[in-house]
Scaffold this motif. Structure first.
Motif, PDB file in Angstrom:
ATOM      1  N   THR A  41       0.904  -1.252  -0.093  1.00 39.92           N
ATOM      2  CA  THR A  41      -0.102  -0.050   0.043  1.00 39.92           C
ATOM      3  C   THR A  41       0.850   1.295  -0.035  1.00 39.92           C
ATOM      4  O   THR A  41       0.456   2.301  -0.111  1.00 39.92           O
ATOM      5  N   LYS A  57      -1.269  -1.035  -4.323  1.00 45.56           N
ATOM      6  CA  LYS A  57      -2.615  -1.295  -3.882  1.00 45.56           C
ATOM      7  C   LYS A  57      -3.105  -0.095  -3.048  1.00 45.56           C
ATOM      8  O   LYS A  57      -2.319   0.414  -2.267  1.00 45.56           O
ATOM      9  N   THR A  58      -4.321   0.074  -2.803  1.00 47.90           N
ATOM     10  CA  THR A  58      -4.638   1.194  -2.018  1.00 47.90           C
ATOM     11  C   THR A  58      -5.267   0.271  -0.586  1.00 47.90           C
ATOM     12  O   THR A  58      -5.096  -0.903  -0.876  1.00 47.90           O
ATOM     13  N   LYS A  59      -5.339   1.019   0.476  1.00 50.61           N
ATOM     14  CA  LYS A  59      -5.574   0.316   1.923  1.00 50.61           C
ATOM     15  C   LYS A  59      -6.671  -0.439   1.750  1.00 50.61           C
ATOM     16  O   LYS A  59      -6.692  -1.790   2.017  1.00 50.61           O
ATOM     17  N   ASP A  60      -7.914   0.129   1.123  1.00 51.58           N
ATOM     18  CA  ASP A  60      -9.127  -0.650   0.623  1.00 51.58           C
ATOM     19  C   ASP A  60      -8.860  -1.837  -0.176  1.00 51.58           C
ATOM     20  O   ASP A  60      -9.506  -3.044   0.052  1.00 51.58           O
ATOM     21  N   GLU A  61      -8.097  -1.739  -1.140  1.00 47.86           N
ATOM     22  CA  GLU A  61      -8.096  -2.840  -2.087  1.00 47.86           C
ATOM     23  C   GLU A  61      -7.168  -4.214  -1.444  1.00 47.86           C
ATOM     24  O   GLU A  61      -7.428  -5.288  -1.564  1.00 47.86           O
ATOM     25  N   GLU A  63      -6.940  -4.824   1.852  1.00 47.04           N
ATOM     26  CA  GLU A  63      -7.903  -5.269   2.792  1.00 47.04           C
ATOM     27  C   GLU A  63      -8.936  -6.171   2.325  1.00 47.04           C
ATOM     28  O   GLU A  63      -9.318  -7.151   2.858  1.00 47.04           O
ATOM     29  N   LYS A  64      -9.273  -5.803   1.068  1.00 52.00           N
ATOM     30  CA  LYS A  64     -10.234  -6.889   0.406  1.00 52.00           C
ATOM     31  C   LYS A  64      -9.479  -8.162  -0.017  1.00 52.00           C
ATOM     32  O   LYS A  64     -10.068  -9.257   0.102  1.00 52.00           O
ATOM     33  N   TYR A  81       0.978  -1.710   4.292  1.00 45.24           N
ATOM     34  CA  TYR A  81       0.784  -3.344   4.007  1.00 45.24           C
ATOM     35  C   TYR A  81       1.686  -3.789   3.199  1.00 45.24           C
ATOM     36  O   TYR A  81       2.130  -3.131   2.127  1.00 45.24           O
TER      37      TYR A  81
END
Length: 210
Positions: A41, A57-61, A63-64, A81
């Motif tokens: 991230t 990746k973004t934090k949201d991506e 975590e998915k 991450y």
């Protein structure tokens, strides 16, 4: 014979020359190996490209990906991450490439749990003094940072016994060939060739009955 690749995890002390060693191996045998690319991230640095140095990746991506079990292992360092995408590794292994993953000791054990057939290699300089000399010779780190890296190395040394092979990185060319020999030798291990052995046993039984 089985053509599936072998997942190889390479760990070692900071300053042991892991990165140099692996890039030399890939340069010498480009058709044989693939270097696993981590997802992160953190923001790309100048000159870095998505899918080459990292999958950004973004934090949201990210975590998915965790929620969908799309990572073999992951960890969080200083607000960012880092993790190993499962799909990329499996795709390369199925294509017959031996996949090399550079990761620290704790992550290596997580990979071994997810992929029990993983080959674990630990890279070390010939002596502790040589490690200190290499860290100092970089000229990019303060005495405090070097001290903290040596403390970390002392902790990591406790995990060396959990690895399958110890590789002493003294002369780069010799070390590259040693690592290549170990990984290629693994392809002949019995537990990696059960299907082949069963087939030849079956074929011999049939021939015997003719």
């Amino acid at each position: 014979m089985e053509t599936k690749g072998i997942l190889t995890v390479v760990s070692g002390f900071s300053g042991a020359g892991k990165g140099t060693l692996m890039h030399a191996l890939l340069q010498r045998y480009p058709d044989r190996y693939a270097l696993s690319i981590s997802a992160t991230t953190r923001q790309p640095r100048e000159g870095e490209a998505d899918g080459r140095e990292y999958f950004f990746k973004t934090k949201d991506e990210f975590e998915k990906m965790i929620a969908k079990d799309e990572l073999i292992e992951y960890a969080r360092y200083v607000e960012n991450y880092y993790g190993t995408p499962r799909a990329y590794v499996e795709e390369m292994l199925e294509a017959g490439k031996d996949v090399i993953l550079e990761i620290e000791v704790q992550g290596a054990m997580k990979v071994k749990k997810a992929f029990p057939d993983t080959l674990l290699l630990f890279v070390t300089p010939p002596t502790a003094e040589e490690l200190k000399k290499r860290l100092t010779g970089r000229g990019t780190e303060t005495a405090e940072v070097i001290g903290s890296r040596l403390c970390r190395a002392a902790e990591e040394a406790e995990g060396m016994g959990q690895y399958d092979y110890l590789i002493v990185n003294d002369k780069l060319d010799v070390c590259v060939e040693e690592m290549h020999g170990i990984i290629q030798g693994e392809h002949c291990r019995n537990f990696r060739n059960t299907q082949f052995m069963e087939k030849i046993k079956q074929d011999l039984q049939e021939l015997k009955g003719e």
